[in-house]
Motif scaffolding. Structure first.
Motif, PDB file in Angstrom:
ATOM      1  N   VAL A 124       0.846  -1.183   0.000  1.00 54.56           N
ATOM      2  CA  VAL A 124       0.000   0.000   0.000  1.00 54.56           C
ATOM      3  C   VAL A 124       0.886   1.238   0.000  1.00 54.56           C
ATOM      4  CG1 VAL A 124      -1.721   1.288   1.319  1.00 54.56           C
ATOM      5  CG2 VAL A 124      -1.859  -1.199   1.183  1.00 54.56           C
ATOM      6  N   THR A 125       0.538   2.211  -0.827  1.00 52.97           N
ATOM      7  CA  THR A 125       1.288   3.461  -0.868  1.00 52.97           C
ATOM      8  C   THR A 125       0.904   4.340   0.316  1.00 52.97           C
ATOM      9  OG1 THR A 125       1.505   3.449  -3.263  1.00 52.97           O
ATOM     10  CG2 THR A 125       1.663   5.581  -2.185  1.00 52.97           C
ATOM     11  N   LEU A 126       1.902   4.889   0.968  1.00 54.38           N
ATOM     12  CA  LEU A 126       1.679   5.864   2.034  1.00 54.38           C
ATOM     13  C   LEU A 126       1.870   7.257   1.447  1.00 54.38           C
ATOM     14  CD1 LEU A 126       3.551   4.456   5.159  1.00 54.38           C
ATOM     15  CD2 LEU A 126       1.118   4.358   4.639  1.00 54.38           C
ATOM     16  N   LEU A 127       0.863   8.097   1.572  1.00 57.91           N
ATOM     17  CA  LEU A 127       0.954   9.487   1.145  1.00 57.91           C
ATOM     18  C   LEU A 127       0.980  10.373   2.380  1.00 57.91           C
ATOM     19  CD1 LEU A 127       0.876  11.786  -0.939  1.00 57.91           C
ATOM     20  CD2 LEU A 127      -1.619  11.596  -0.926  1.00 57.91           C
ATOM     21  N   PHE A 128       2.076  11.087   2.566  1.00 53.37           N
ATOM     22  CA  PHE A 128       2.203  12.039   3.664  1.00 53.37           C
ATOM     23  C   PHE A 128       1.942  13.438   3.107  1.00 53.37           C
ATOM     24  CE2 PHE A 128       4.644   8.376   5.007  1.00 53.37           C
ATOM     25  CZ  PHE A 128       4.238   8.221   6.328  1.00 53.37           C
ATOM     26  N   GLU A 129       0.946  14.099   3.681  1.00 53.24           N
ATOM     27  CA  GLU A 129       0.483  15.373   3.127  1.00 53.24           C
ATOM     28  C   GLU A 129       0.536  16.463   4.183  1.00 53.24           C
ATOM     29  OE1 GLU A 129      -3.102  16.961   0.235  1.00 53.24           O
ATOM     30  OE2 GLU A 129      -3.417  15.150   1.406  1.00 53.24           O
ATOM     31  N   SER A 130       0.997  17.652   3.785  1.00 47.56           N
ATOM     32  CA  SER A 130       0.954  18.821   4.653  1.00 47.56           C
ATOM     33  C   SER A 130      -0.170  19.746   4.187  1.00 47.56           C
ATOM     34  CB  SER A 130       2.292  19.562   4.631  1.00 47.56           C
ATOM     35  OG  SER A 130       2.540  20.126   3.348  1.00 47.56           O
ATOM     36  N   PHE A 131      -0.748  20.496   5.132  1.00 44.37           N
ATOM     37  CA  PHE A 131      -1.839  21.396   4.771  1.00 44.37           C
ATOM     38  C   PHE A 131      -1.962  22.513   5.796  1.00 44.37           C
ATOM     39  CE2 PHE A 131      -3.795  18.472   7.736  1.00 44.37           C
ATOM     40  CZ  PHE A 131      -4.712  19.236   8.443  1.00 44.37           C
TER      41      PHE A 131
END
Length: 295
Positions: free
Chosen positions: A173-180
């Protein structure tokens, strides 16, 4: 060319209309660990693939190449035929074509004030868009995937690509780390959301204000804070416990971990990058990063 001796296992050829999202796609594939090359003349692709015989490149197993109307290849029918000839039993090759409506492309070029690649020949913008579509029609015909981005923003496009190009198997599974930034809303697709607004804010240091959480001085500043060390340790403990369980139970191919702060520029960016590096150290197969407010 045989790729069995080189270690190259995957090739994604990215083509399509200018303004339809090819640059975003290449950045996304780069985040997924692909070796990426943009605007490679199509006639040079076989020779370029042969460079993977070089022992310095044998560790590269996945390659993404952008080829479009700027190519000097000539007839697009010949380009499509040559791409077909590259398909072998040893190489997992996919052609992805990015399409978009004329009206949306016109608006995107107006918003960005960029010149269309074919405008250099004196064509008006609409004529250039139509000529490019005509030139690339044979490539569109042989594409494994045609992605219409007329109703996509950058973030949806990235998520779609992550969904298509990662496995559903546990551990892949791809892990997407996102800032916002909280003032612009919490990402609706996030599986985990962590609030970094309680941490010391580099924004209030005049020397750091114009920088981002990617800059070494901001990283040094945040690394020196005891509260940041406590925060990251507690988040690591939680993710260590729950990410594998979510991956096993999820039918999706990616999990999004989001970090928010006031402006989405310093603390959240630092944390997204920090945990992406942490996940790679844990040998998670696919790790991507998206900074919503600065990209």
């Amino acid at each position: 060319m045989s790729t069995s001796a080189t270690g190259l296992q995957k090739l994604v050829v990215i083509s399509g209309l200018s303004g339809a999202g090819k640059s975003v796609a290449l950045r996304t594939f780069e985040d997924l660990g692909y070796y990426c090359v943009d605007n490679l003349p199509a006639e040079l692709l076989p020779a370029f693939l042969s460079t993977f015989d070089n022992e310095d490149l044998t560790r590269t197993t996945s390659l993404a190449v952008g080829i479009d109307a700027r190519s000097r290849y000539g007839q697009s029918r010949n380009l499509a035929q040559s791409l077909q000839e590259l398909r072998t039993g040893d190489l997992d090759m996919r052609v992805v074509f990015f399409d978009c409506s004329e009206q949306v492309l016109l608006q995107r070029f107006a918003d960005t004030r960029r010149r269309h690649p074919l405008s250099n020949s004196g064509l008006p913008l609409l004529d250039a868009i139509r000529e490019e579509a005509r030139m690339l029609a044979p490539v569109r015909e042989i594409a494994d995937m045609v992605l219409d981005t007329s109703h996509h923003n950058v973030h949806r496009l990235r998520r779609d690509l992550l969904s298509h190009f990662s496995s559903n198997e546990v551990g892949n599974v791809t892990l997407l780390f996102e800032s916002f930034a909280y003032r612009h809303g919490i990402p609706g697709e996030a599986d985990f959301v962590f609030d970094a607004r309680g941490l010391s804010n580099p924004h209030w240091d005049p020397e750091l204000r114009a920088m981002t959480g990617r800059d070494p001085r901001v990283i040094e500043y945040l690394n020196a804070q005891d509260e940041v060390q406590l925060f990251t340790q507690q988040v690591r403990d939680l993710l260590d416990s729950w990410l594998p369980r979510l991956a096993r139970d999820s039918t999706r191919s990616y999990i999004t971990v989001a970090f928010g702060c006031s402006g989405g520029k310093h603390r959240s960016v630092y944390l997204a990058e920090h945990f992406a590096a942490w996940a790679r150290d844990r040998h998670w197969p696919d790790v991507a990063v998206n900074h919503r407010e600065i990209e």
